[in-house]
Design an enzyme around this catalytic site. Structure first.
Site, PDB file in Angstrom:
ATOM      1  N   GLU B 109      46.615 109.650  18.529  1.00 52.61           N
ATOM      2  CA  GLU B 109      45.780 109.637  19.729  1.00 52.61           C
ATOM      3  C   GLU B 109      45.775 111.039  20.317  1.00 52.61           C
ATOM      4  O   GLU B 109      46.821 111.692  20.382  1.00 52.61           O
ATOM      5  CB  GLU B 109      46.357 108.674  20.774  1.00 52.61           C
ATOM      6  N   VAL B 298      53.514  99.900  12.879  1.00 58.99           N
ATOM      7  CA  VAL B 298      52.625 100.204  11.758  1.00 58.99           C
ATOM      8  C   VAL B 298      53.330 100.812  10.559  1.00 58.99           C
ATOM      9  O   VAL B 298      52.706 101.058   9.532  1.00 58.99           O
ATOM     10  CB  VAL B 298      51.435 101.115  12.182  1.00 58.99           C
ATOM     11  N   PRO B 301      54.070  96.887   6.468  1.00 62.18           N
ATOM     12  CA  PRO B 301      52.787  96.458   5.908  1.00 62.18           C
ATOM     13  C   PRO B 301      52.126  95.436   6.832  1.00 62.18           C
ATOM     14  O   PRO B 301      52.781  94.863   7.708  1.00 62.18           O
ATOM     15  CB  PRO B 301      53.179  95.819   4.575  1.00 62.18           C
TER      16      PRO B 301
END
Lengths: 357, 426
Positions: B109, B298, B301
């Protein structure tokens, strides 16, 4: 003999090869650039093939509002080589936004952020007016970020307009010019804020250095426009042009002065340089504020304005200015002169005060 | 003597040959360099797409595997991808999966992009301000060019080059329509999730989001509703430029949805997007931020762990008023009275991933650990402690897979369901 010729030829070939080698190596060096071209200056395409880079010559005009910043920029605008244009309003806002961004907390590095800010500012400063050899931007509070701007734009210079704080504050209060952070109902508050803002900008100016930042006194500009502008143009590296002394004749003309109907000094800068606003403030400052003047606004004394003199002796005006002032008082510039218009549209009603006492 | 002479001669000839070959090679390289420099300072013939109006010309090196003689020019007509949504809706998962694709780079971000977009929106909303700006020559055209320049510099330069550049800042899509206007070839991915799950996530993980009062489920759900409504409306307006993706569907059926997504983005398929966890921290793979709040999730998986964690956590009065507080729930297809709704059955691969996650196979790697990793550690510990036993795992999965009507009462139905899910998994 054959052997030596052969040897000579071979020697020449080797020398020739070495020579071409070094030449090509020299060409090759500029190719080794950092992967994302981060070393290149930021360049933006403004319009129709007009490209502007971050190393373009630039001048930033600023100071506390009501200190003659608009007068300075219109006089510069009258010079054919300069284009300032109106206040952009968004430049100081982006700078303010940037100040609140701490690089460690953000997802982008300082370098990338600086490039993005540079690109934005270039587009605004260049895009909001006509091209010119020296581009200029006048948004008063940008001089609070002079050091940062000097870093983003390596060929930029700065003009800091300084004025007797009492006059600036009287102007903003009597004309009701809203300025963020200034409480227009209190002379005390406004003078204190003026002092603090002036100090901050002067500090930045000093840090940028005298080669790149010049502080100009408003009083000196209106009393002795010729000599003051000579200093300014020399500082900017520009040749002299008589037009800067007659900016009122260049209003609305192409390559001249572009004014905004909504700016608060427009009605004043439509007139030639005059002394009208110099001492208007006298008698309007509350006595209790006058008594504490030095404590409230220490920058007054530091800039050379006697805090106890009402008014101080700013100096004797040049004859031309005296002449202008008489014409203004006579009412020569009350109504729009035929031919003078703002942005191609005839003037309708002009907001702003006439000569009030 | 003659022999020596001949040897010397051959040596000299050999040297000459070698040096001329080197010179020739260097010369060719130098010519390329020279051309590149010249093209860099040449006219807009180089601009891609022949854009009219203002645009920024940025230059950088092409990604590996491309012809290095032409400069890589960036401008407003490039195919950008913007991912967004309300925070805690799977935006990071989505961008991580796309990052796993060798031709795509999203990166972390930026945080500055939504802020400048919000500032620009403020200027445009006020009619008076717009008039003042127009008077100053700062017209829409000039402002748009400045925004394009700023955004492009950030998006292009804050990560590695790639054929498809992408940006993920959740609230940037509050300006979806504006972004679609200034970047005519950009596409948008709006992550949508059951508001109850998003809100539970932000409250339980204490993820500070401006304007959201983490002390109140009611307030957060109201704000969620407002935010997703704004973004969803703009997404619909952008029609074929915007693809709404439901988080639940993405984690239950990742292959189907990634195929749909890549087709929508005109990006060729690549298996890597289904195994993003294998590319964390690798070059050309997924770059994660130490400070982002979804990083610890994250790295695993695609799994169904987070689907129904919210069940039983929402106060009863909020549950009761749910359709009034968050009307977008039903508009987006989530039954406001079902706790949880039946999101669907996961693909076998996802089930497998989830099992491995519960076993504790995926730990935060050293290079992503922060000083204050205590929060991450406790979250991990808690997950571990509550679900180390076999039956605990099944109980969790069962909750994820089966709907419960009315108020959450799984206990009464556990008997029959338990058997069903055991068979299912084995």
């Amino acid at each position: 003999m054959r052997v030596s010729v052969r040897k000579g030829l071979k020697g020449l070939l080797i020398l020739g090869g070495l020579y071409t080698l070094t030449q090509f190596l020299r060409f090759c060096l500029p190719c080794r650039q950092p992967s994302q071209g981060a070393g290149e200056p930021v360049t933006v395409l403004v319009r129709d093939g007009w490209r502007v880079s971050a190393d373009v010559p630039l001048v930033f005009v600023g100071g506390v509002p009501r200190s003659g910043t608009t007068l300075m920029r219109v006089m510069l605008d009258a010079h054919p080589a300069v284009r300032c244009g109106e206040e952009t309003r968004v430049v100081p806002r982006l700078l303010g936004l940037k100040l609140g961004w701490a690089p460690e907390k953000e997802g982008v590095s300082t370098k990338v952020l600086d490039r993005a800010v540079t690109a934005f500012l270039l587009q605004i400063i260049a895009g909001h007016g006509e091209p010119a050899p020296l581009l200029c931007n006048k948004d008063p509070f940008t001089l609070k970020s002079a050091k940062y701007l000097a870093h983003l734009f390596p060929n930029s210079k700065f003009l800091l307009m300084l004025r007797d704080g009492r006059a600036a504050v009287y102007s903003m209060i009597s004309r009701r010019v809203t300025i963020g952070g200034f409480d227009l109902s209190s002379y005390r508050d406004c003078l204190a804020k003026w002092s603090r803002a002036t100090q901050a900008m002067l500090t930045q100016c000093t840090q940028v250095g005298s080669k790149r930042c010049l502080a100009v006194s408003y009083e000196r500009l209106v009393l002795h426009p010729r000599s003051t502008l000579q200093t300014v143009l020399k500082f900017l590296g520009l040749p002299w042009h008589e037009g800067v002394l007659h900016h009122e004749e260049a209003i609305g003309r192409p390559g001249g002065v572009s004014l905004s109907k909504t700016e608060r000094s427009t009605d004043q800068v439509m007139r030639p340089v005059n002394l009208e606003a110099l001492t208007r403030w006298v008698g309007h400052i509350p006595p209790d504020v006058m008594a504490d003047m030095d404590a409230i606004a220490p920058m007054l004394g530091r800039l050379g304005y006697d805090p106890r003199a009402n008014p101080p002796n700013y100096g004797q005006p040049d004859p031309q200015v005296l002449n202008n002032t008489q014409r203004v008082l006579r009412g020569d510039f009350k109504t729009p002169v035929a031919g003078i218009h703002l942005k191609g549209r005839p003037l309708t009603s002009m907001k702003g005060s006439q000569t009030e006492r | 003597m003659v022999m020596m002479g001949k040897l010397k001669q051959n040596l000299l000839v050999a040297c000459l040959v070698i040096s001329s070959v080197t010179v020739f090679y260097l010369g060719r390289h130098a010519m390329e360099c020279h051309h590149r420099i010249e093209e860099r300072s040449s006219q807009p013939g180089v601009l891609l797409g022949g854009s009219l109006g203002s645009s920024t010309v940025l230059r950088g090196s092409r990604p590996r595997g491309h012809n290095l003689s032409a400069p890589f020019v960036y401008n407003k007509d490039m195919p950008l991808v913007f991912i967004g949504g309300v925070p805690r809706s799977g935006t990071t998962l989505m961008r991580a999966m796309l990052d796993a694709h060798p031709e795509v780079r999203c990166g972390e971000e930026t945080r500055v992009i939504p802020r400048i977009l919000a500032m620009k929106q403020m200027w445009s909303r006020s009619g008076r301000e717009k008039m003042r700006l127009d008077e100053a020559g700062v017209t829409d055209e000039v402002l748009d060019a400045a925004m394009q320049a700023f955004l492009l510099e950030i998006i292009v330069k804050h990560g590695e080059p790639a054929n498809f550049l992408c940006n993920k800042d959740p609230f940037a899509l509050k300006s979806l329509s504006y972004l679609a206007k200034i970047f005519p070839h950009a596409k948008f991915v709006l992550m949508i999730r059951d508001g109850r799950a998003s809100v539970h996530s932000m409250i339980s993980r204490k993820v500070t989001i401006a304007g959201f009062d983490l002390g109140s489920y009611r307030d957060c759900l109201t704000k969620w509703n407002r935010a997703i409504e704004t973004m969803y409306t703009q997404c619909l307006e952008a029609s074929d430029k915007c693809l709404p993706v439901h988080y639940e569907q993405l984690v239950l059926h990742p292959e189907k949805w990634m195929r749909t997504l890549l087709k929508f983005l005109d990006i060729p398929w690549n298996e890597a997007v289904l195994h993003h966890e294998e590319l964390i921290g690798k070059a050309g793979g997924v770059s994660l931020s130490k400070v982002e709040r979804s990083t610890d999730q994250v790295i695993k998986p695609v799994n169904v762990e987070a689907l129904s964690k919210w069940v039983g956590k929402i106060p009863a009065d909020v549950l009761r008023d749910m359709p009034v507080i968050a009307p977008m729930l039903s508009r987006l297809g989530y039954d406001p009275h079902a706790n949880p709704p039946n999101y669907g059955r996961p693909d076998p691969k996802v089930l497998d991933n989830t099992r491995r996650v519960f076993k504790g196979e995926f730990q935060l790697p050293e290079f992503l650990r922060e000083q204050s990793q205590s929060t991450t550690a406790t979250v991990w510990q808690r997950a571990h402690m509550t679900c180390s036993q076999q039956h605990c795992i099944f109980r969790r999965l069962q909750r994820n897979l089966t709907p419960v009507r009315g108020s959450s009462q799984h206990a009464t139905q556990s008997q029959t369901r338990h058997r069903w899910t055991e068979e299912d998994i084995q």
